[in-house]
Design an enzyme around this catalytic site. Sequence first.
Site, PDB file in Angstrom:
ATOM      1  CG  HIS A  42      -1.067   9.684 -15.225  1.00 36.31           C
ATOM      2  ND1 HIS A  42      -0.310  11.070 -14.864  1.00 36.31           N
ATOM      3  CD2 HIS A  42      -1.989  10.046 -16.149  1.00 36.31           C
ATOM      4  CE1 HIS A  42      -1.440  12.049 -15.624  1.00 36.31           C
ATOM      5  NE2 HIS A  42      -1.526  11.506 -17.045  1.00 36.31           N
TER       6      HIS A  42
ATOM      7  CG  HIS B  87      -7.866  14.303 -18.078  1.00 35.87           C
ATOM      8  ND1 HIS B  87      -6.827  15.413 -18.425  1.00 35.87           N
ATOM      9  CD2 HIS B  87      -8.329  14.912 -16.293  1.00 35.87           C
ATOM     10  CE1 HIS B  87      -6.314  15.974 -17.425  1.00 35.87           C
ATOM     11  NE2 HIS B  87      -7.189  16.284 -17.019  1.00 35.87           N
TER      12      HIS B  87
HETATM   13  P1  T3P Z   1      -2.083  14.705 -18.763  1.00 34.04           P
HETATM   14  O1  T3P Z   1      -3.630  15.332 -19.540  1.00 34.04           O
HETATM   15  O2  T3P Z   1      -1.597  14.476 -20.299  1.00 34.04           O
HETATM   16  O3  T3P Z   1      -2.189  13.303 -18.372  1.00 34.04           O
HETATM   17  O4  T3P Z   1      -3.180  19.361 -16.019  1.00 34.04           O
HETATM   18  C1  T3P Z   1      -1.942  18.812 -17.105  1.00 34.04           C
HETATM   19  C2  T3P Z   1      -1.435  18.154 -17.222  1.00 34.04           C
HETATM   20  O5  T3P Z   1      -1.032  18.051 -15.833  1.00 34.04           O
HETATM   21  C3  T3P Z   1      -1.684  16.835 -17.551  1.00 34.04           C
HETATM   22  O6  T3P Z   1      -1.407  15.544 -18.578  1.00 34.04           O
HETATM   23  C4  T3P Z   1      -1.884  16.214 -16.383  1.00 34.04           C
HETATM   24  C5  T3P Z   1      -0.557  17.349 -15.683  1.00 34.04           C
HETATM   25  N1  T3P Z   1      -1.083  16.481 -13.887  1.00 34.04           N
HETATM   26  C6  T3P Z   1      -0.742  15.729 -13.529  1.00 34.04           C
HETATM   27  O7  T3P Z   1       0.065  14.828 -13.552  1.00 34.04           O
HETATM   28  N2  T3P Z   1      -0.581  15.882 -12.100  1.00 34.04           N
HETATM   29  C7  T3P Z   1      -1.500  16.963 -11.323  1.00 34.04           C
HETATM   30  O8  T3P Z   1      -1.399  17.576 -10.106  1.00 34.04           O
HETATM   31  C8  T3P Z   1      -2.005  17.827 -12.257  1.00 34.04           C
HETATM   32  C9  T3P Z   1      -2.494  19.544 -11.366  1.00 34.04           C
HETATM   33  C10 T3P Z   1      -1.604  17.779 -13.674  1.00 34.04           C
END
Ligand code: T3P
Length: 121
Positions: free
Chosen positions: A12, A116
């Site tokens: 991210h 997260h």
């Molecule tokens: P991770 O936790 O691996 O980063 O919500 C499910 C996944 O989607 C979570 O993955 C985060 C990602 N996500 C985004 O990157 N941007 C967004 O706007 C949303 C809603 C989810």
Amino acid sequence: YNERYKTFRRQHVIGKMAAKDCDKVIKKRKIKNSETAKCKEVNTFVIASIKEVCEVCQTMGKPYHKNKTYIESVKTFQLVVCKLKSKGKRLPKCAYRGQECNQHIVLSCEKGLPVHFQRSF
Ligand code: T3P
């Protein structure tokens, strides 16, 4: 550092990218849906230094009104939101449409570090 923080950073936070770079960056950073082994449906990149993103957990964030476990950024960030063009695609052919925007980010933090990405608005 903890593993969740490292994963958050990889998925991210990026110093510079454009909307057209989604496919390339997602592949290079090995971003996938870890549960299904398919392409990840949405992945947001925050265009900033890791320091600026960590500050959201420390001094530049406030409790997210809908859920106390999350923190929303006081300021907006430049984002690239990469969305999978067609759902259910298997690796390695993940084709994304990227969109640039400026929005607040909602994170969860552990010991002052982001772990997260919840959403942006
Ligand atoms: P991770 O936790 O691996 O980063 O919500 C499910 C996944 O989607 C979570 O993955 C985060 C990602 N996500 C985004 O990157 N941007 C967004 O706007 C949303 C809603 C989810």
